[in-house]
Structure formats: structure tokens, C-alpha cells
Design a protein around this motif. Structure first.
Motif, PDB file in Angstrom:
ATOM      1  N   ARG A 147       0.830  -1.213   0.000  1.00 15.50           N
ATOM      2  CA  ARG A 147       0.000   0.000   0.000  1.00 15.50           C
ATOM      3  C   ARG A 147       0.858   1.253   0.000  1.00 15.50           C
ATOM      4  N   ARG A 148       1.890   1.280   0.837  1.00 11.35           N
ATOM      5  CA  ARG A 148       2.769   2.451   0.902  1.00 11.35           C
ATOM      6  C   ARG A 148       3.532   2.656  -0.401  1.00 11.35           C
ATOM      7  N   ALA A 149       3.995   1.541  -0.996  1.00 15.75           N
ATOM      8  CA  ALA A 149       4.749   1.645  -2.255  1.00 15.75           C
ATOM      9  C   ALA A 149       3.857   2.165  -3.378  1.00 15.75           C
ATOM     10  N   LYS A 150       2.579   1.811  -3.361  1.00 17.46           N
ATOM     11  CA  LYS A 150       1.639   2.359  -4.344  1.00 17.46           C
ATOM     12  C   LYS A 150       1.422   3.844  -4.096  1.00 17.46           C
ATOM     13  N   GLU A 151       1.225   4.207  -2.835  1.00 17.75           N
ATOM     14  CA  GLU A 151       0.981   5.620  -2.493  1.00 17.75           C
ATOM     15  C   GLU A 151       2.164   6.503  -2.847  1.00 17.75           C
ATOM     16  N   SER A 152       3.380   5.927  -2.805  1.00 18.84           N
ATOM     17  CA  SER A 152       4.581   6.703  -3.132  1.00 18.84           C
ATOM     18  C   SER A 152       4.754   6.882  -4.643  1.00 18.84           C
ATOM     19  N   GLY A 153       3.978   6.117  -5.417  1.00 17.18           N
ATOM     20  CA  GLY A 153       4.072   6.215  -6.865  1.00 17.18           C
ATOM     21  C   GLY A 153       5.073   5.255  -7.482  1.00 17.18           C
ATOM     22  N   GLY A 154       5.759   4.473  -6.667  1.00 20.25           N
ATOM     23  CA  GLY A 154       6.760   3.560  -7.207  1.00 20.25           C
ATOM     24  C   GLY A 154       6.180   2.264  -7.735  1.00 20.25           C
ATOM     25  N   LEU A 155       5.116   1.786  -7.102  1.00 24.00           N
ATOM     26  CA  LEU A 155       4.532   0.483  -7.431  1.00 24.00           C
ATOM     27  C   LEU A 155       3.259   0.684  -8.243  1.00 24.00           C
ATOM     28  N   ARG A 156       3.092  -0.105  -9.286  1.00 23.05           N
ATOM     29  CA  ARG A 156       1.915   0.029 -10.141  1.00 23.05           C
ATOM     30  C   ARG A 156       0.635  -0.161  -9.330  1.00 23.05           C
ATOM     31  N   ALA A 157      -0.384   0.609  -9.650  1.00 18.54           N
ATOM     32  CA  ALA A 157      -1.599   0.670  -8.840  1.00 18.54           C
ATOM     33  C   ALA A 157      -2.428  -0.604  -8.910  1.00 18.54           C
ATOM     34  N   ASP A 158      -2.304  -1.382 -10.001  1.00 17.56           N
ATOM     35  CA  ASP A 158      -3.152  -2.556 -10.152  1.00 17.56           C
ATOM     36  C   ASP A 158      -2.528  -3.837  -9.602  1.00 17.56           C
ATOM     37  N   LEU A 159      -1.336  -3.739  -8.990  1.00 15.25           N
ATOM     38  CA  LEU A 159      -0.717  -4.926  -8.416  1.00 15.25           C
ATOM     39  C   LEU A 159      -1.469  -5.369  -7.168  1.00 15.25           C
ATOM     40  N   VAL A 160      -1.636  -6.680  -7.018  1.00 14.05           N
ATOM     41  CA  VAL A 160      -2.226  -7.227  -5.796  1.00 14.05           C
ATOM     42  C   VAL A 160      -1.192  -8.158  -5.150  1.00 14.05           C
ATOM     43  N   LEU A 161      -1.385  -8.439  -3.879  1.00 14.24           N
ATOM     44  CA  LEU A 161      -0.409  -9.228  -3.127  1.00 14.24           C
ATOM     45  C   LEU A 161      -0.211 -10.612  -3.746  1.00 14.24           C
ATOM     46  N   GLU A 162      -1.286 -11.149  -4.320  1.00 15.35           N
ATOM     47  CA  GLU A 162      -1.192 -12.469  -4.937  1.00 15.35           C
ATOM     48  C   GLU A 162      -0.203 -12.489  -6.105  1.00 15.35           C
ATOM     49  N   ASP A 163       0.006 -11.342  -6.760  1.00 15.86           N
ATOM     50  CA  ASP A 163       0.992 -11.280  -7.840  1.00 15.86           C
ATOM     51  C   ASP A 163       2.387 -11.585  -7.307  1.00 15.86           C
ATOM     52  N   VAL A 164       2.675 -11.091  -6.116  1.00 14.40           N
ATOM     53  CA  VAL A 164       3.976 -11.347  -5.501  1.00 14.40           C
ATOM     54  C   VAL A 164       4.074 -12.815  -5.088  1.00 14.40           C
TER      55      VAL A 164
END
Length: 201
Positions: free
Chosen positions: A134-151
Motif C-alpha cells: 500500500r505504501r509503495a503504491k501511495e509513493s508512486g513507485g509500485l503500479r496501482a493494479d498490483l495485488v499481493l497475490e501477484d507477488v
């Protein structure tokens, strides 16, 4: 005399238990979770009954064998969560988890499994990881459509790496992690990848 015999018996029991656990950890790391109790007993040079005396079920042996490694996974995520830059923290966690899992086939299976005796540790770790995502998305570094299951899927794919030595597995895992992180990044930047590893002969 009776006290001495009793003390020696307790000492032998502690030694047996420690040896069984060490053998089990090594076997699960190298071969996965399916190593039979009889095989663990043989390698530990004890009878199956001795294994079951210390660990009444295979589940209790698995839970104890992976207690420290599962705690280590939580510590890796906690460290990433503490990073000043959430995207860099996310990258560090993915890279480190993939490296650790490349060296321990059993841990990878345990971490991504639905086995009940790993539920509490896994849920704690994944809860921390969800915060980091969530924080990485809010910072703009992580793509917004990624979900934990992708990892989780990436970790499962990483577990499938086969190589002639642990060093080659780690090297291949690092390259795979770099590829995955580029696909996870918002607005992918084509950064150089680690050296390729020859896995097919």
C-alpha cells in the motif's frame, strides 16, 4: 547410579531431538516438504518411533523446523517496511525473499502453502507485506493494479528454479527478481539486469 542413568537418558533424548530437527531442516530445505518421516529417521540414525516420541506428527516436526525461517521472513518484511523509500523497501523484500526461498525449497512451499500450522506466521508476514504494498503504491513507485497475490505467484515461480549449485540458484533468482520488479514498477524503467545464468545443459 539411578540419577546418573536418568541424567544420561535425558541428555541422549535432547541430543536425538536436536539431531532429528537438524536433519529435518536440511532435508526439507533441499527436497521440499514431502520427505517421509522414515527417511528423516534413517538420516538421523534413530528409529521412526524416536522421531514420533519427540514430534507426534509430521506437522509438529514441520512447524518446529520452519519456526525460525518463517520468523526470518517476517523480519525481512519488517525491515522493508521501515525503509524511508517504500518502493526501495518493497524491492529489498522481494529480492531477499526470493534469494532465501531459492536456497530453501521447503520454506518456499511452507510460505506459499495453505498448511494450517503455518497460518499464524504467514498471515502476520503477509499482513506486513500488504502494508508495504500500500505504501509503495501511495509513493508512486509500485503500479496501482498490483495485488499481493501477484507477488505470491512470483515467489512460487521462483521456487521452481533448478540449478547445479546453490550459488547458481541464487544468481538465477536475482535475475528473476529484477525482471519481476521491473514488471511491478509504475511506469517501467528498463534498468540493467543481473548477469544471466545458464541452467540448461
Amino acid at each position: 547410579m539411578t540419577a546418573e542413568v536418568s541424567q544420561k537418558s535425558r541428555s541422549d533424548a535432547r541430543d536425538n531431538r536436536a539431531r532429528i530437527l537438524a536433519v529435518a531442516r536440511a532435508a526439507f530445505a533441499a527436497e521440499g516438504l514431502d520427505v517421509p518421516i522414515r527417511e528423516i529417521a534413517r538420516r538421523a540414525q534413530v528409529g521412526p518411533a524416536t522421531v514420533y516420541r519427540h514430534f507426534p506428527t509430521k506437522e509438529t516436526l514441520l512447524a518446529e523446523a520452519f519456526a525460525e525461517p518463517m520468523a526470518m521472513c517476517s523480519a525481512i518484511v519488517e525491515k522493508g517496511l521501515a525503509a524511508d523509500d517504500p518502493w526501495q523497501g518493497f524491492c529489498q523484500v522481494v529480492e531477499k525473499l526470493m534469494e532465501v526461498h531459492a536456497l530453501d525449497r521447503g520454506l518456499s512451499r511452507a510460505f506459499t502453502s495453505r498448511l494450517p500450522y503455518f497460518t499464524a506466521d504467514r498471515e502476520r508476514t503477509m499482513g506486513l507485506f500488504a502494508q508495504l504494498v500500500r505504501r509503495a503504491k501511495e509513493s508512486g513507485g509500485l503500479r496501482a493494479d498490483l495485488v499481493l497475490e501477484d507477488v505470491v505467484v512470483a515467489l512460487m515461480a521462483n521456487e521452481g528454479i533448478r540449478a547445479a549449485s546453490p550459488e547458481l540458484r541464487v544468481a538465477a533468482s536475482r535475475r528473476f527478481a529484477a525482471l519481476m520488479l521491473q514488471s511491478f514498477r509504475a511506469g517501467p524503467v528498463a534498468a540493467p539486469l543481473p548477469p544471466a545464468v545458464r541452467l540448461l545443459r
